[in-house]
Design a protein around this motif. Structure first.
Motif, PDB file in Angstrom:
ATOM      1  N   VAL A 124      -2.186  -4.465   9.301  1.00  0.00           N
ATOM      2  CA  VAL A 124      -1.080  -4.439   8.118  1.00  0.00           C
ATOM      3  C   VAL A 124      -1.860  -4.344   7.040  1.00  0.00           C
ATOM      4  N   TYR A 125      -1.599  -3.449   6.181  1.00  0.00           N
ATOM      5  CA  TYR A 125      -2.221  -3.182   4.943  1.00  0.00           C
ATOM      6  C   TYR A 125      -1.229  -2.753   3.830  1.00  0.00           C
ATOM      7  N   ARG A 126      -1.840  -2.831   2.450  1.00  0.00           N
ATOM      8  CA  ARG A 126      -0.835  -2.536   1.497  1.00  0.00           C
ATOM      9  C   ARG A 126      -1.407  -1.084   1.008  1.00  0.00           C
ATOM     10  N   GLY A 127      -0.763  -0.197   0.606  1.00  0.00           N
ATOM     11  CA  GLY A 127      -1.418   1.290   0.111  1.00  0.00           C
ATOM     12  C   GLY A 127      -0.172   2.135  -0.675  1.00  0.00           C
ATOM     13  N   LEU A 128      -0.550   3.054  -0.908  1.00  0.00           N
ATOM     14  CA  LEU A 128       0.451   3.970  -1.882  1.00  0.00           C
ATOM     15  C   LEU A 128       0.944   5.253  -0.880  1.00  0.00           C
ATOM     16  N   LYS A 129       2.387   5.309  -0.792  1.00  0.00           N
ATOM     17  CA  LYS A 129       2.675   6.379  -0.281  1.00  0.00           C
ATOM     18  C   LYS A 129       4.067   6.843  -1.015  1.00  0.00           C
ATOM     19  N   PRO A 130       4.308   7.979  -1.270  1.00  0.00           N
ATOM     20  CA  PRO A 130       5.459   8.566  -1.861  1.00  0.00           C
ATOM     21  C   PRO A 130       6.640   8.305  -0.899  1.00  0.00           C
ATOM     22  N   VAL A 131       7.934   8.002  -1.149  1.00  0.00           N
ATOM     23  CA  VAL A 131       9.004   7.658  -0.393  1.00  0.00           C
ATOM     24  C   VAL A 131      10.341   8.462  -1.211  1.00  0.00           C
TER      25      VAL A 131
END
Length: 208
Positions: A124-131
């Motif tokens: 589990v990690y935090r990242g960037l992703k367009p939603v």
């Protein structure tokens, strides 16, 4: 293979459709003007749900988190009773005496436990992703929840990126070593630019 299966049916009791219906039942008589929302959706080429835009009033002070959860639970329980009755009437073979639901505390506890084990293993990690975002519901949407306008033309743009460390082949072709070098890209999704990590290219392709 001739083996018997103990089929335990279940219901997914979470999600935007249930929340929208719960709010609709609460505010059947209220209407909200969402002209600005409609304009935003049209510019993005996305057609929102006319029914959902007509009743969503998430600024209602009486619509607290707990009251919304309570309404969602009531709606889910009522819907499950109707569906369970229909499945039995249709003679669907299953263990209808002990179905599972995703809103049971035991089920939610198992989900949290599984998430914890994934976290401990570094998965589990935090990242960037367009939603996809719904201005009217103020929540992200899944691909299956979108409807696109067939007559929409996406806006595109050209963007230049500064090369921090240009290759020597490029530097030798410049008049001075301090001349800035840029990479030019074209995209129809400019909202994803802020999360860009790199620009990829194929050395075997010719870019004009």
């Amino acid at each position: 293979n001739g083996r018997r299966v103990h089929f335990v049916p279940g219901w997914d009791c979470h999600g935007l459709p249930i929340e929208l219906r719960a709010v609709k039942d609460k505010n059947d008589s209220s209407k909200v003007d969402h002209m600005d929302v409609d304009d935003s959706l049209n510019q993005l080429g996305i057609m929102g749900d006319d029914e959902s835009r007509s009743f969503i009033d998430i600024d209602d002070p009486s619509l607290t988190t707990l009251s919304l959860r309570r309404k969602c639970r009531e709606f889910a329980e009522t819907t499950m009773k109707h569906q369970l009755s229909s499945f039995r009437r249709w003679c669907v073979a299953a263990d209808w005496s002990a179905p599972y639901t995703t809103m049971e505390p035991r089920y939610e506890a198992n989900q949290l436990s599984t998430f914890y084990h994934l976290y401990r293993r570094g998965l589990v990690y935090r990242g960037l992703k367009p939603v996809y975002w719904s201005p009217s519901s103020r929540t992200c949407l899944g691909e299956a929840e979108l409807e696109y306008r067939d007559d929409h033309e996406s806006m595109s743009c050209f963007i230049r990126f500064t090369m921090i460390d240009a290759p020597w082949v490029v530097r030798n072709a410049l008049p001075t070593t301090t001349t800035p070098v840029y990479l030019l890209v074209w995209t129809t999704q400019p909202w994803t630019v802020m999360s860009n990590e790199a620009i990829c290219f194929n050395p075997d392709k010719f870019y004009s």
